[in-house]
Design a protein around this motif. Structure first.
Motif, PDB file in Angstrom:
ATOM      1  N   ASP A   7      57.971  89.259  44.687  1.00  8.99           N
ATOM      2  CA  ASP A   7      57.939  90.692  44.996  1.00  8.99           C
ATOM      3  C   ASP A   7      57.668  91.563  43.778  1.00  8.99           C
ATOM      4  OD1 ASP A   7      60.427  90.474  43.789  1.00  8.99           O
ATOM      5  OD2 ASP A   7      61.551  91.078  45.561  1.00  8.99           O
ATOM      6  N   GLU A   8      57.447  90.939  42.607  1.00  9.65           N
ATOM      7  CA  GLU A   8      56.987  91.693  41.435  1.00  9.65           C
ATOM      8  C   GLU A   8      55.497  92.016  41.540  1.00  9.65           C
ATOM      9  OE1 GLU A   8      58.917  88.709  40.538  1.00  9.65           O
ATOM     10  OE2 GLU A   8      60.701  89.973  40.550  1.00  9.65           O
ATOM     11  N   CYS A   9      54.822  91.499  42.564  1.00  5.69           N
ATOM     12  CA  CYS A   9      53.386  91.719  42.763  1.00  5.69           C
ATOM     13  C   CYS A   9      53.075  93.219  42.769  1.00  5.69           C
ATOM     14  CB  CYS A   9      52.950  91.082  44.084  1.00  5.69           C
ATOM     15  SG  CYS A   9      51.215  91.352  44.522  1.00  5.69           S
ATOM     16  N   ILE A  10      52.019  93.586  42.027  1.00  3.43           N
ATOM     17  CA  ILE A  10      51.607  94.994  41.967  1.00  3.43           C
ATOM     18  C   ILE A  10      50.388  95.265  42.856  1.00  3.43           C
ATOM     19  CG2 ILE A  10      52.618  95.395  39.697  1.00  3.43           C
ATOM     20  CD1 ILE A  10      49.762  95.043  38.516  1.00  3.43           C
ATOM     21  N   GLY A  27      48.566  91.708  51.766  1.00  3.39           N
ATOM     22  CA  GLY A  27      49.699  91.949  52.653  1.00  3.39           C
ATOM     23  C   GLY A  27      49.269  92.553  53.980  1.00  3.39           C
ATOM     24  N   ALA A  28      49.832  92.072  55.063  1.00  2.58           N
ATOM     25  CA  ALA A  28      49.600  92.500  56.444  1.00  2.58           C
ATOM     26  C   ALA A  28      48.305  91.953  57.044  1.00  2.58           C
ATOM     27  CB  ALA A  28      49.650  94.022  56.591  1.00  2.58           C
ATOM     28  N   ASP A  29      47.466  91.273  56.247  1.00  4.94           N
ATOM     29  CA  ASP A  29      46.245  90.667  56.801  1.00  4.94           C
ATOM     30  C   ASP A  29      46.565  89.333  57.456  1.00  4.94           C
ATOM     31  OD1 ASP A  29      44.700  92.754  55.897  1.00  4.94           O
ATOM     32  OD2 ASP A  29      43.651  91.597  54.350  1.00  4.94           O
ATOM     33  N   ASP A  30      45.981  89.096  58.636  1.00  6.02           N
ATOM     34  CA  ASP A  30      46.091  87.791  59.273  1.00  6.02           C
ATOM     35  C   ASP A  30      45.361  86.757  58.422  1.00  6.02           C
ATOM     36  OD1 ASP A  30      47.389  88.937  61.442  1.00  6.02           O
ATOM     37  OD2 ASP A  30      45.597  88.995  62.701  1.00  6.02           O
ATOM     38  N   TRP A  31      45.729  85.494  58.571  1.00  2.00           N
ATOM     39  CA  TRP A  31      45.034  84.416  57.870  1.00  2.00           C
ATOM     40  C   TRP A  31      44.609  83.356  58.869  1.00  2.00           C
ATOM     41  CZ3 TRP A  31      46.898  79.343  57.489  1.00  2.00           C
ATOM     42  CH2 TRP A  31      48.204  79.145  57.919  1.00  2.00           C
ATOM     43  N   ARG A  32      43.628  82.549  58.473  1.00  4.63           N
ATOM     44  CA  ARG A  32      43.114  81.478  59.318  1.00  4.63           C
ATOM     45  C   ARG A  32      42.933  80.215  58.476  1.00  4.63           C
ATOM     46  NH1 ARG A  32      41.359  86.169  60.878  1.00  4.63           N
ATOM     47  NH2 ARG A  32      41.097  86.704  63.064  1.00  4.63           N
ATOM     48  N   TYR A  33      43.171  79.075  59.097  1.00  7.67           N
ATOM     49  CA  TYR A  33      42.907  77.802  58.419  1.00  7.67           C
ATOM     50  C   TYR A  33      41.429  77.675  58.090  1.00  7.67           C
ATOM     51  CZ  TYR A  33      47.627  76.187  59.532  1.00  7.67           C
ATOM     52  OH  TYR A  33      48.987  76.058  59.600  1.00  7.67           O
ATOM     53  N   ALA A  34      40.558  78.240  58.909  1.00 10.30           N
ATOM     54  CA  ALA A  34      39.109  78.121  58.726  1.00 10.30           C
ATOM     55  C   ALA A  34      38.591  78.928  57.535  1.00 10.30           C
ATOM     56  CB  ALA A  34      38.376  78.556  59.998  1.00 10.30           C
ATOM     57  N   ASP A  35      39.300  79.970  57.141  1.00  7.05           N
ATOM     58  CA  ASP A  35      38.831  80.824  56.042  1.00  7.05           C
ATOM     59  C   ASP A  35      38.628  80.010  54.768  1.00  7.05           C
ATOM     60  OD1 ASP A  35      39.124  82.997  57.751  1.00  7.05           O
ATOM     61  OD2 ASP A  35      41.023  83.658  56.869  1.00  7.05           O
ATOM     62  N   GLY A  36      37.389  79.938  54.304  1.00  6.59           N
ATOM     63  CA  GLY A  36      37.086  79.281  53.041  1.00  6.59           C
ATOM     64  C   GLY A  36      37.194  77.768  53.040  1.00  6.59           C
ATOM     65  N   ILE A  60      52.246  86.408  56.250  1.00  6.27           N
ATOM     66  CA  ILE A  60      53.514  85.958  55.685  1.00  6.27           C
ATOM     67  C   ILE A  60      54.238  87.132  55.034  1.00  6.27           C
ATOM     68  CG2 ILE A  60      54.508  84.463  53.897  1.00  6.27           C
ATOM     69  CD1 ILE A  60      52.213  82.467  54.643  1.00  6.27           C
ATOM     70  N   SER A  61      53.482  88.135  54.600  1.00  9.87           N
ATOM     71  CA  SER A  61      54.062  89.350  54.023  1.00  9.87           C
ATOM     72  C   SER A  61      53.289  90.557  54.544  1.00  9.87           C
ATOM     73  CB  SER A  61      53.981  89.329  52.500  1.00  9.87           C
ATOM     74  OG  SER A  61      54.391  90.587  51.969  1.00  9.87           O
ATOM     75  N   ASP A  62      53.999  91.613  54.786  1.00 12.11           N
ATOM     76  CA  ASP A  62      53.356  92.858  55.207  1.00 12.11           C
ATOM     77  C   ASP A  62      53.143  93.811  54.037  1.00 12.11           C
ATOM     78  OD1 ASP A  62      53.145  92.188  57.897  1.00 12.11           O
ATOM     79  OD2 ASP A  62      55.116  93.010  58.384  1.00 12.11           O
ATOM     80  N   GLU A  63      53.743  93.513  52.882  1.00 10.45           N
ATOM     81  CA  GLU A  63      53.746  94.474  51.793  1.00 10.45           C
ATOM     82  C   GLU A  63      52.977  94.056  50.551  1.00 10.45           C
ATOM     83  OE1 GLU A  63      57.832  95.459  51.140  1.00 10.45           O
ATOM     84  OE2 GLU A  63      58.164  95.837  53.268  1.00 10.45           O
ATOM     85  N   ILE A  64      52.975  92.752  50.238  1.00 10.76           N
ATOM     86  CA  ILE A  64      52.309  92.291  49.028  1.00 10.76           C
ATOM     87  C   ILE A  64      51.362  91.138  49.362  1.00 10.76           C
ATOM     88  CG2 ILE A  64      54.138  93.004  47.437  1.00 10.76           C
ATOM     89  CD1 ILE A  64      55.093  90.045  47.439  1.00 10.76           C
ATOM     90  N   TYR A  65      50.481  90.818  48.422  1.00 11.50           N
ATOM     91  CA  TYR A  65      49.621  89.650  48.599  1.00 11.50           C
ATOM     92  C   TYR A  65      50.511  88.430  48.826  1.00 11.50           C
ATOM     93  CZ  TYR A  65      45.266  91.930  47.372  1.00 11.50           C
ATOM     94  OH  TYR A  65      44.153  92.727  47.390  1.00 11.50           O
ATOM     95  N   TYR A  66      49.996  87.482  49.593  1.00 19.90           N
ATOM     96  CA  TYR A  66      50.765  86.272  49.857  1.00 19.90           C
ATOM     97  C   TYR A  66      49.841  85.063  49.883  1.00 19.90           C
ATOM     98  CZ  TYR A  66      49.041  86.558  54.671  1.00 19.90           C
ATOM     99  OH  TYR A  66      48.237  86.604  55.777  1.00 19.90           O
ATOM    100  N   ILE A  67      50.433  83.886  49.761  1.00 27.39           N
ATOM    101  CA  ILE A  67      49.698  82.625  49.762  1.00 27.39           C
ATOM    102  C   ILE A  67      50.151  81.805  50.965  1.00 27.39           C
ATOM    103  CG2 ILE A  67      49.240  80.482  48.501  1.00 27.39           C
ATOM    104  CD1 ILE A  67      49.873  82.052  45.904  1.00 27.39           C
ATOM    105  N   SER A  68      49.198  81.321  51.754  1.00 27.08           N
ATOM    106  CA  SER A  68      49.525  80.419  52.854  1.00 27.08           C
ATOM    107  C   SER A  68      49.858  79.052  52.263  1.00 27.08           C
ATOM    108  CB  SER A  68      48.337  80.289  53.810  1.00 27.08           C
ATOM    109  OG  SER A  68      48.549  79.203  54.681  1.00 27.08           O
TER     110      SER A  68
END
Length: 117
Positions: A7-10, A27-36, A60-68
């Motif tokens: 959560d230190e992500c800027i 943050g808040a973006d849907d993700w897909r297994y197919a992406d990339g 996985i997060s609505d507020e900051i970047y996240y990693i699947s």
């Protein structure tokens, strides 16, 4: 083990384009297994779970970047070190102690997502 973004992500976005698996999302973006990846349609993941690779998954997060974590390989098979951590200006891309994977497992996940590679 997978990498997480703390959560230190800027929200600078420096990490997202560096991920060879397209495992990092705003943050808040849907993700897909197919992406990339080479995954399309119904696939059985290395852990045995069956999913539709093209179907949107909940953020996985609505507020900051996240990693699947299902797509994170710590850049194994691509780079010597996780590229998100290498470019993060605030050092918030760190190993996820809750998801420990061996190098063999990470390379297997990479080969599964990128069989042409």
């Amino acid at each position: 083990m997978a990498i997480i973004i703390t959560d230190e992500c800027i929200n600078c976005g420096a990490c997202e384009p560096e991920c060879p698996n397209t495992a990092i999302y705003e943050g808040a973006d849907d993700w897909r297994y197919a992406d990339g990846t080479s995954l399309k349609g119904t696939v059985v993941l290395p852990d045995g779970k069956e999913v539709n690779a093209d179907e949107a998954q909940e953020p996985i997060s609505d507020e900051i970047y996240y990693i699947s974590p299902d797509k994170c390989t710590e850049c194994k098979g691509f780079h010597e070190e996780p590229q998100c951590a290498a470019v993060c200006p605030v050092d918030c891309c760190v190993p996820d102690e809750d998801i420990v994977e061996t190098e063999e497992e990470l390379l297997g996940k990479q080969a599964f997502m990128h069989p042409e590679g």
